[in-house]
Design a protein around this motif. Structure first.
Motif, mmCIF file in Angstrom:
data_model
loop_
_atom_site.group_PDB
_atom_site.id
_atom_site.type_symbol
_atom_site.label_atom_id
_atom_site.label_comp_id
_atom_site.label_asym_id
_atom_site.label_seq_id
_atom_site.Cartn_x
_atom_site.Cartn_y
_atom_site.Cartn_z
ATOM 1 N N LEU A 73 1.010 -1.246 0.092
ATOM 2 C CA LEU A 73 0.035 -0.069 0.038
ATOM 3 C C LEU A 73 0.916 1.204 -0.078
ATOM 4 O O LEU A 73 1.856 1.360 0.693
ATOM 5 C CB LEU A 73 -0.825 0.034 1.339
ATOM 6 C CG LEU A 73 -1.679 -1.293 1.468
ATOM 7 C CD1 LEU A 73 -2.539 -1.189 2.756
ATOM 8 C CD2 LEU A 73 -2.633 -1.640 0.210
ATOM 9 N N GLN A 74 0.394 2.074 -0.696
ATOM 10 C CA GLN A 74 1.134 3.645 -0.816
ATOM 11 C C GLN A 74 0.576 4.393 0.484
ATOM 12 O O GLN A 74 -0.101 3.772 1.444
ATOM 13 C CB GLN A 74 0.652 4.450 -1.894
ATOM 14 C CG GLN A 74 1.437 3.696 -3.113
ATOM 15 C CD GLN A 74 3.108 3.944 -3.325
ATOM 16 O OE1 GLN A 74 3.494 4.844 -2.786
ATOM 17 N NE2 GLN A 74 3.845 2.891 -3.770
ATOM 18 N N ASN A 75 0.394 5.569 0.509
ATOM 19 C CA ASN A 75 0.059 6.571 1.755
ATOM 20 C C ASN A 75 -1.448 6.475 1.750
ATOM 21 O O ASN A 75 -2.253 7.082 0.920
ATOM 22 C CB ASN A 75 0.673 7.763 1.646
ATOM 23 C CG ASN A 75 1.959 8.213 1.971
ATOM 24 O OD1 ASN A 75 2.705 7.219 1.242
ATOM 25 N ND2 ASN A 75 2.403 8.743 2.955
ATOM 26 N N VAL A 76 -2.025 5.681 2.662
ATOM 27 C CA VAL A 76 -3.540 5.642 2.757
ATOM 28 C C VAL A 76 -4.054 6.749 3.591
ATOM 29 O O VAL A 76 -3.465 7.084 4.880
ATOM 30 C CB VAL A 76 -3.876 4.167 3.240
ATOM 31 C CG1 VAL A 76 -5.489 3.952 3.229
ATOM 32 C CG2 VAL A 76 -2.967 3.093 2.525
ATOM 33 N N TYR A 77 -5.049 7.366 3.261
ATOM 34 C CA TYR A 77 -5.780 8.096 4.091
ATOM 35 C C TYR A 77 -7.237 8.138 4.016
ATOM 36 O O TYR A 77 -7.667 7.458 3.189
ATOM 37 C CB TYR A 77 -5.279 9.709 3.714
ATOM 38 C CG TYR A 77 -5.805 10.246 2.523
ATOM 39 C CD1 TYR A 77 -6.915 11.033 2.344
ATOM 40 C CD2 TYR A 77 -5.332 9.752 1.253
ATOM 41 C CE1 TYR A 77 -7.273 11.529 1.044
ATOM 42 C CE2 TYR A 77 -5.781 10.279 -0.043
ATOM 43 C CZ TYR A 77 -6.918 11.200 -0.161
ATOM 44 O OH TYR A 77 -7.474 11.358 -1.280
ATOM 45 N N GLY A 131 0.043 9.414 9.001
ATOM 46 C CA GLY A 131 -1.270 10.169 8.585
ATOM 47 C C GLY A 131 -0.749 11.341 8.243
ATOM 48 O O GLY A 131 -1.240 12.489 8.742
ATOM 49 N N ILE A 132 0.063 11.867 7.071
ATOM 50 C CA ILE A 132 0.493 12.970 6.764
ATOM 51 C C ILE A 132 -0.716 13.792 6.428
ATOM 52 O O ILE A 132 -0.772 15.138 6.614
ATOM 53 C CB ILE A 132 1.564 12.948 5.921
ATOM 54 C CG1 ILE A 132 2.115 14.414 5.570
ATOM 55 C CG2 ILE A 132 1.143 12.443 4.459
ATOM 56 C CD1 ILE A 132 2.782 15.126 6.885
ATOM 57 N N VAL A 133 -1.826 13.277 5.507
ATOM 58 C CA VAL A 133 -2.887 14.076 5.166
ATOM 59 C C VAL A 133 -3.916 14.424 6.405
ATOM 60 O O VAL A 133 -4.100 15.585 6.274
ATOM 61 C CB VAL A 133 -3.662 13.202 4.234
ATOM 62 C CG1 VAL A 133 -4.723 13.896 3.613
ATOM 63 C CG2 VAL A 133 -2.768 12.497 3.075
ATOM 64 N N SER A 134 -4.055 13.539 7.273
ATOM 65 C CA SER A 134 -4.815 13.920 8.534
ATOM 66 C C SER A 134 -4.074 15.208 9.254
ATOM 67 O O SER A 134 -4.774 16.043 9.867
ATOM 68 C CB SER A 134 -5.231 12.777 9.407
ATOM 69 O OG SER A 134 -4.216 12.241 9.845
ATOM 70 N N GLY A 145 -11.865 8.495 9.442
ATOM 71 C CA GLY A 145 -11.578 7.327 10.372
ATOM 72 C C GLY A 145 -10.047 7.151 10.871
ATOM 73 O O GLY A 145 -10.075 6.606 11.822
ATOM 74 N N GLN A 146 -9.071 7.809 10.155
ATOM 75 C CA GLN A 146 -7.896 7.796 10.439
ATOM 76 C C GLN A 146 -7.680 8.450 11.706
ATOM 77 O O GLN A 146 -8.325 9.397 11.957
ATOM 78 C CB GLN A 146 -6.691 8.230 9.394
ATOM 79 C CG GLN A 146 -5.309 7.968 9.480
ATOM 80 C CD GLN A 146 -4.760 8.482 8.208
ATOM 81 O OE1 GLN A 146 -5.056 9.225 7.413
ATOM 82 N NE2 GLN A 146 -3.501 7.883 7.767
ATOM 83 N N SER A 147 -6.778 7.883 12.406
ATOM 84 C CA SER A 147 -6.387 8.778 13.859
ATOM 85 C C SER A 147 -5.927 10.043 13.564
ATOM 86 O O SER A 147 -4.965 10.324 12.605
ATOM 87 C CB SER A 147 -5.123 7.701 14.419
ATOM 88 O OG SER A 147 -4.855 8.387 15.661
ATOM 89 N N ALA A 166 -0.450 19.947 0.473
ATOM 90 C CA ALA A 166 -0.500 21.035 1.331
ATOM 91 C C ALA A 166 -1.434 22.137 0.843
ATOM 92 O O ALA A 166 -2.393 22.654 1.264
ATOM 93 C CB ALA A 166 0.726 21.478 1.783
ATOM 94 N N GLY A 167 -1.154 22.403 -0.277
ATOM 95 C CA GLY A 167 -1.770 23.540 -1.168
ATOM 96 C C GLY A 167 -3.284 23.148 -1.233
ATOM 97 O O GLY A 167 -4.166 24.065 -1.226
ATOM 98 N N VAL A 168 -3.714 22.005 -1.712
ATOM 99 C CA VAL A 168 -4.861 21.610 -2.011
ATOM 100 C C VAL A 168 -5.797 21.758 -0.342
ATOM 101 O O VAL A 168 -6.861 22.124 -0.496
ATOM 102 C CB VAL A 168 -5.040 19.978 -2.302
ATOM 103 C CG1 VAL A 168 -6.428 19.508 -2.392
ATOM 104 C CG2 VAL A 168 -4.490 20.140 -3.930
ATOM 105 N N ILE A 169 -5.028 20.902 0.457
ATOM 106 C CA ILE A 169 -5.715 21.238 1.687
ATOM 107 C C ILE A 169 -5.897 22.551 2.284
ATOM 108 O O ILE A 169 -6.877 22.839 2.988
ATOM 109 C CB ILE A 169 -5.009 20.227 2.791
ATOM 110 C CG1 ILE A 169 -4.771 18.769 2.359
ATOM 111 C CG2 ILE A 169 -5.611 20.494 4.225
ATOM 112 C CD1 ILE A 169 -3.760 17.717 3.203
#
Length: 360
Positions: free
Chosen positions: A212-216, A228-231, A219-221, A293-296
């Motif tokens: 798996l690549q970076n899953v987000y 969890g870089i996205v969260s 429900g992620q912690s 980061a720009g999208v977020i």
């Protein structure tokens, strides 16, 4: 025909979704999880009726004996793992004990119970590739060396190419990219693959390995500072803080939405392929951390991200998947692009009340 599916690490945001998917299709599902507070501060997530959830430590032989006296799984989905890349460099024994010893205790428990599952499914990681393969300016493929602290201190972010030219990262593909772990977590995930392959092959049990690549996703912690870089970016943006982006902002990752991963795992449990099959699961669309980061920040109405020049030991420069084999063998096709996935994550985060997160 009803199957019994045993899922280790079943309280996680991947495992709990997979459990609901399989139960909805008519499987009897049993979840095992240690409920480690670093990841599961609130205990078990909400689960559909009929799913059995058992607090469980995969490293304890007697716990395996107790469960396998009454549960004879047709399929074992092994998700249980300690996952912190940076943390694994300071808590190597913890990661090795859970990821490697825990896997071997699972197999010993099956042996004592006289059970050989019809199929194993392992959630492995893109981390096993390390820096992966890159190409020189002339197109020559080479396996990149891991970046050490001296190189990172000099802000030499990209791996050096053999001819000194500017190199380009290549997609991870299990058939062509040789694993070269660059941190302890990655090494333990590759060990999981080898241990399961050896046991399953000897017993004639098929094994599906999904790297798996970076899953987000929802429900992620939101309290675990090590994954969890996205969260993490989402938390900062929702607090209207500028997101700090490491190195020069060009670290590249493949962010794959949790629902896509669950569909891939579910398909793997139903595969009819013999032997060991290894595929890569990602979005098929690499993205720099600065772009993410720009999208977020844009969706959350936060200030523009800031490139910091900081780095983290054990991180790789680029990682993204070639999902061709997953499409051919599992019918896998990612459905969520990062913009849609981020919107769903931020909407879910707005419903949560997580404590303040400190940077790792």
């Amino acid at each position: 025909m009803t199957r019994t599916v045993l899922i280790t690490g079943g309280a996680g945001f991947i495992g709990s979704r997979l459990a609901a998917d399989l139960a909805g299709a008519g499987d009897d599902v049993v979840l095992l999880d240690s409920l480690h507070p670093q990841v599961h501060a609130s205990g078990w997530p909400a689960l559909p009726a009929g799913i059995t959830a058992i607090p469980f430590d995969v490293t304890v032989p007697t716990m395996w004996d107790a469960v396998l006296r009454s549960v004879h799984p047709d399929v074992v989905v092994h998700l249980a793992a300690e996952t912190g890349t940076g943390q694994s460099l300071t808590e190597a024994s913890r990661h090795t004990r859970v990821n490697v010893v825990g896997t071997s205790e699972l197999l010993d428990g099956l042996h004592r119970a006289g059970v050989v599952p019809e199929r194993f499914v392992l959630a492995s990681s893109r981390a096993v590739y390390g820096e992966g393969d890159w190409a020189t300016a002339s197109g020559e493929r080479f396996a990149a060396d891991a970046r050490d602290v001296h190189q990172l201190e000099r802000a030499q972010w990209d791996p050096a190419s053999p001819d000194g030219s500017v190199a380009t990262p290549l997609a991870h593909a299990a058939a062509t990219t040789h694993p070269r772990p660059s941190n302890v977590y990655a090494a333990t995930k590759l060990a999981q693959e080898h241990v399961l392959h050896a046991w399953a092959s000897a017993h004639g049990a098929p094994l599906s390995v999904l790297r798996l690549q970076n899953v987000y996703g929802p429900g992620q912690s939101l309290t675990n500072p090590y994954t969890g870089i996205v969260s993490l970016f989402g938390r900062l943006a929702r607090d209207h803080r500028s997101i700090p982006v490491y190195e020069d902002g060009s670290i590249t990752r493949d962010f794959v939405f949790v629902d896509d991963v669950v569909r891939a795992l579910a398909a793997a449990t139903r595969s009819d392929r013999a032997g060991t099959t290894t595929v890569d699961i990602g979005s098929g669309a690499p993205m720099t951390l600065l772009d993410l980061a720009g999208v977020i920040a844009e969706q959350a109405g936060a200030p523009a991200p800031q490139v910091t020049g900081q780095y983290r030991l054990g991180d790789v420069r680029a990682a993204f998947a070639d999902v061709t084999a997953a499409g051919a063998l599992l019918g896998y096709e990612p459905r969520f692009d990062p913009s849609r996935g981020v919107a769903l994550l931020l909407d879910w985060m707005a419903t949560q009340d997580a404590p303040t997160l400190r940077a790792a």
